[in-house]
Design a protein around this motif. Structure first.
Motif, PDB file in Angstrom:
ATOM      1  N   GLU A 182      18.764  22.203  36.543  1.00  0.00           N
ATOM      2  CA  GLU A 182      19.831  23.175  36.359  1.00  0.00           C
ATOM      3  C   GLU A 182      21.197  22.495  36.317  1.00  0.00           C
ATOM      4  O   GLU A 182      22.031  22.797  35.455  1.00  0.00           O
ATOM      5  CB  GLU A 182      19.796  24.220  37.478  1.00  0.00           C
ATOM      6  CG  GLU A 182      20.821  25.337  37.295  1.00  0.00           C
ATOM      7  CD  GLU A 182      20.683  26.418  38.357  1.00  0.00           C
ATOM      8  OE1 GLU A 182      21.599  27.266  38.448  1.00  0.00           O
ATOM      9  OE2 GLU A 182      19.674  26.403  39.097  1.00  0.00           O
ATOM     10  N   VAL A 183      21.425  21.559  37.239  1.00  0.00           N
ATOM     11  CA  VAL A 183      22.689  20.815  37.248  1.00  0.00           C
ATOM     12  C   VAL A 183      22.807  19.953  36.001  1.00  0.00           C
ATOM     13  O   VAL A 183      23.863  19.888  35.362  1.00  0.00           O
ATOM     14  CB  VAL A 183      22.804  19.946  38.513  1.00  0.00           C
ATOM     15  CG1 VAL A 183      24.030  19.023  38.436  1.00  0.00           C
ATOM     16  CG2 VAL A 183      22.877  20.812  39.763  1.00  0.00           C
ATOM     17  N   ALA A 184      21.705  19.308  35.634  1.00  0.00           N
ATOM     18  CA  ALA A 184      21.733  18.410  34.475  1.00  0.00           C
ATOM     19  C   ALA A 184      22.070  19.153  33.197  1.00  0.00           C
ATOM     20  O   ALA A 184      22.849  18.664  32.362  1.00  0.00           O
ATOM     21  CB  ALA A 184      20.390  17.702  34.340  1.00  0.00           C
ATOM     22  N   GLN A 185      21.512  20.330  33.016  1.00  0.00           N
ATOM     23  CA  GLN A 185      21.767  21.081  31.791  1.00  0.00           C
ATOM     24  C   GLN A 185      23.181  21.653  31.750  1.00  0.00           C
ATOM     25  O   GLN A 185      23.694  21.993  30.680  1.00  0.00           O
ATOM     26  CB  GLN A 185      20.735  22.211  31.642  1.00  0.00           C
ATOM     27  CG  GLN A 185      19.325  21.710  31.383  1.00  0.00           C
ATOM     28  CD  GLN A 185      19.264  20.757  30.198  1.00  0.00           C
ATOM     29  OE1 GLN A 185      19.798  21.040  29.125  1.00  0.00           O
ATOM     30  NE2 GLN A 185      18.602  19.610  30.400  1.00  0.00           N
ATOM     31  N   ALA A 186      23.829  21.748  32.909  1.00  0.00           N
ATOM     32  CA  ALA A 186      25.187  22.295  32.963  1.00  0.00           C
ATOM     33  C   ALA A 186      26.262  21.231  32.774  1.00  0.00           C
ATOM     34  O   ALA A 186      27.457  21.538  32.797  1.00  0.00           O
ATOM     35  CB  ALA A 186      25.401  23.009  34.291  1.00  0.00           C
ATOM     36  N   ILE A 187      25.857  19.975  32.572  1.00  0.00           N
ATOM     37  CA  ILE A 187      26.840  18.896  32.383  1.00  0.00           C
ATOM     38  C   ILE A 187      27.671  19.178  31.137  1.00  0.00           C
ATOM     39  O   ILE A 187      27.133  19.480  30.069  1.00  0.00           O
ATOM     40  CB  ILE A 187      26.147  17.527  32.256  1.00  0.00           C
ATOM     41  CG1 ILE A 187      25.414  17.173  33.543  1.00  0.00           C
ATOM     42  CG2 ILE A 187      27.176  16.433  31.922  1.00  0.00           C
ATOM     43  CD1 ILE A 187      24.602  15.896  33.456  1.00  0.00           C
ATOM     44  N   ALA A 188      28.982  19.057  31.272  1.00  0.00           N
ATOM     45  CA  ALA A 188      29.897  19.230  30.136  1.00  0.00           C
ATOM     46  C   ALA A 188      30.394  17.857  29.695  1.00  0.00           C
ATOM     47  O   ALA A 188      30.924  17.096  30.507  1.00  0.00           O
ATOM     48  CB  ALA A 188      31.070  20.119  30.528  1.00  0.00           C
TER      49      ALA A 188
END
Length: 298
Positions: A76-82
């Motif tokens: 979840e955190v990885a996919q939210a990386i901008a």
């Protein structure tokens, strides 16, 4: 001060809710990315979450970065990386916002904007944020400065080495307090250049020799050794691996300050140096990071 950095840098930014997960993620990325590939910082927000920013000199492989973050912080955190691009000057200014002067024993690390806030009985070390990290706000830097202050209150070393110097804050502190020559080395040529400039701007450019070197391979190590004091704020794995080489470059009774360690990593590092004849004198922990003071008894 002019830094040898590109006009813009690529950035990966993301948030993590738990402090320990944020620290593990930063540590894992630091060990996984190549030296000089990226600079990493984590800052706590008022709501208790942590913002993590990774700055790259060149555009990164986004899927690789997501995969690395996912291993520690989850998908979840990885996919939210901008991912975006930010001007280097803007990033430097943004990174200084809210950073107050940092006291550590006789030393105070500060930015140019806080020069007037250094007490007259303290040694000010002026460091601006750059792609080479080391503003003094990290627990490892503060730990090293506190241990350095302790060492210098006991005796004055003649030959000093700052290994993995980064911005040169430890080398500058040692030079200012001892008025001795200090050899500063870093594997990243940009860091070596920044440390050289910082030493000059702090009035100790004549005392600090900043070089680019891997381990103890460069000729200046042989000509300057044996060292009476070594400061090495790096990471656990490199510190363990270089223990034999470091021991060969130490004077009898030399003091060694090691940092960049998570609590669970200290036992292995202490064992590696104990095998080379060093004993633990003191261990301190700041913001979840450990710093060690050891002495050569071999």
């Amino acid at each position: 001060m002019t830094n040898e950095i590109s006009p813009a840098t690529s950035r990966a930014a993301f948030a993590i809710g738990a402090e320990q997960v944020a620290r593990r993620t930063v540590d894992f990325l630091s060990e996984s990315l190549k030296d000089g590939e990226a600079a990493i910082a984590a800052f706590e927000r008022p709501d208790g979450c942590w913002n993590v920013a990774v700055h790259f000199a060149d555009p990164p492989d986004e899927e690789r970065i997501r995969a690395l973050v996912a291993l520690v912080a989850g998908d979840e955190v990885a996919q939210a990386i901008a991912f975006d691009s930010i001007a280097a000057r803007d990033w430097v200014e943004a990174s200084l916002e809210g950073l107050a002067p940092v006291p550590a024993g006789r030393f105070v690390v500060h930015g140019r904007h806080d020069r007037a806030r250094v007490p007259p009985n303290k040694l000010g070390i002026e460091i601006e944020a750059a792609l080479a990290f080391g503003t003094g706000h990290h627990g490892t830097t503060r730990g090293c400065l506190l241990l350095l202050d302790q060492v210098l209150r006991g005796k004055m070393p003649r030959r000093i080495l700052d290994l993995g110097a980064g911005t040169g804050v430890l080398a500058i502190a040692a030079a200012k307090a001892s008025r001795r020559n200090v050899l500063a080395s870093d594997i990243d040529p940009r860091s070596a250049a920044v440390a050289r400039e910082n030493a000059a701007s702090n009035g100790v450019g004549n005392l600090v020799q900043s070089i680019r070197a891997t381990g103890f391979s460069a000729p200046p190590f042989r000509t300057r050794a044996p060292f009476d004091l070594v400061l090495a704020n790096i990471l656990a794995n490199p510190l363990r691996q270089m223990a034999p080489a470091m021991a060969r470059h130490l004077a009898p009774e030399a003091m060694v300050i090691l940092s960049g360690l998570l609590p669970q990593q200290t036992r292995g590092v202490i064992a590696a140096y104990r095998a080379q004849g060093l004993v633990l004198i003191r261990q301190i922990r700041i913001d979840g990071w450990c710093s060690l003071l050891m002495q050569n008894r071999g």
